[in-house]
Design an enzyme around this catalytic site. Sequence first.
Site, PDB file in Angstrom:
ATOM      1  N   ASP A  84       9.968  -1.342   1.379  1.00 48.55           N
ATOM      2  CA  ASP A  84       8.678  -1.411   2.063  1.00 48.55           C
ATOM      3  C   ASP A  84       7.885  -2.618   1.539  1.00 48.55           C
ATOM      4  O   ASP A  84       7.724  -2.760   0.320  1.00 48.55           O
ATOM      5  CB  ASP A  84       7.925  -0.095   1.791  1.00 48.55           C
ATOM      6  CG  ASP A  84       6.657   0.046   2.603  1.00 48.55           C
ATOM      7  OD1 ASP A  84       6.604  -0.490   3.732  1.00 48.55           O
ATOM      8  OD2 ASP A  84       5.713   0.706   2.111  1.00 48.55           O
ATOM      9  N   GLY A 209      -0.081   5.118   8.326  1.00 45.72           N
ATOM     10  CA  GLY A 209      -0.062   6.342   9.151  1.00 45.72           C
ATOM     11  C   GLY A 209      -0.992   7.448   8.674  1.00 45.72           C
ATOM     12  O   GLY A 209      -1.267   8.382   9.423  1.00 45.72           O
TER      13      GLY A 209
HETATM   14  P1  13P Z   1      -0.473   5.063   4.202  1.00 48.90           P
HETATM   15  O1  13P Z   1      -0.451   4.975   2.712  1.00 48.90           O
HETATM   16  O2  13P Z   1      -1.817   4.768   4.765  1.00 48.90           O
HETATM   17  O3  13P Z   1       0.105   6.335   4.705  1.00 48.90           O
HETATM   18  O4  13P Z   1       0.465   3.861   4.725  1.00 48.90           O
HETATM   19  C1  13P Z   1       1.807   3.820   4.339  1.00 48.90           C
HETATM   20  C2  13P Z   1       2.452   2.535   4.720  1.00 48.90           C
HETATM   21  O5  13P Z   1       2.127   1.918   5.703  1.00 48.90           O
HETATM   22  C3  13P Z   1       3.517   2.041   3.860  1.00 48.90           C
HETATM   23  O6  13P Z   1       3.988   0.791   4.246  1.00 48.90           O
END
Ligand code: 13P
Length: 287
Positions: A84, A209
Amino acid sequence: MLVSAKDMLNKAKAGHYAVGQFNINNLEWTKAVLLTAQELNSPVILGVSEGAGKYMCGYKTVVNMVNGMLEELKITVPVALHLDHGSYEGAYKCIEAGFSSIMFDGSHYPIDENIAKTTELVKVCSEKGLSLEAEVGSIGGEEDGVIGTGEVADPKECKAIADLGVTMLAAGIGNIHGKYPANWTGLSFETLDAIGQLTGDMPLVLHGGTGIPEDMIKKAISLGVAKINVNTECQLAFAEATRGYIEAGKDQSGKGFDPRKLLAPGYEAIKATVKEKMELFGSVGQA
Ligand code: 13P
């Protein structure tokens, strides 16, 4: 066996639902996400930030832990292990370690440099059968200590990156990581629509999200979002559930805390959060 996210996301885009990416931070988190996906017969993406990778003793440890769980827990639904917000160097490390999917976040580079680096990674990932996510227009909030402000991407730049052959595209549309502030103006559906028109079949990714109202999630899916990332909501649920356990003083009658018991409510809380999201995103039964 870990799979690339390509097929699950193309299927999601065509079927008008989204696959959840749930970020993992430890063994309990990972087990909770995998078992929930299996119970709900849903494809799933495990997200690992560079910080979480470091915390879990490096990318190789993560790959081996996840592969071990897939076998021992008899997980048969499609699972992608995804870096990520990877840096350029982080992307190569994860490719080497055995991740099945990579996000290269070049959104903070000038667009030409983002294009050059993404082009190179498209080549490497496609040779190895890995999926690749690119980002245009930085997502606001905090990403491993870096604070952004919720930029809105330029649809033409999105098309330029999509045309390089990436598997999925994350575009800033006013979304931010973490909780949304009270004065948040919402997602820019106009931008999302324009990006969707220019990028066609490309699965779009919605970061941040946590805390997006359900109607906005559904509208985003209807406009081509096929992957939604959730991290903070699992963290909050885990913290809340385990805090209650400590406060209740369940310390094994003076023998101290058994981490298996201490973390059990957090594990259940993550399972419940993942279930709720998979139902909202429409991925249940799609494995
Ligand atoms: P949140 O931490 O707002 O749920 O976002 C997660 C995200 O987009 C990880 O890349």
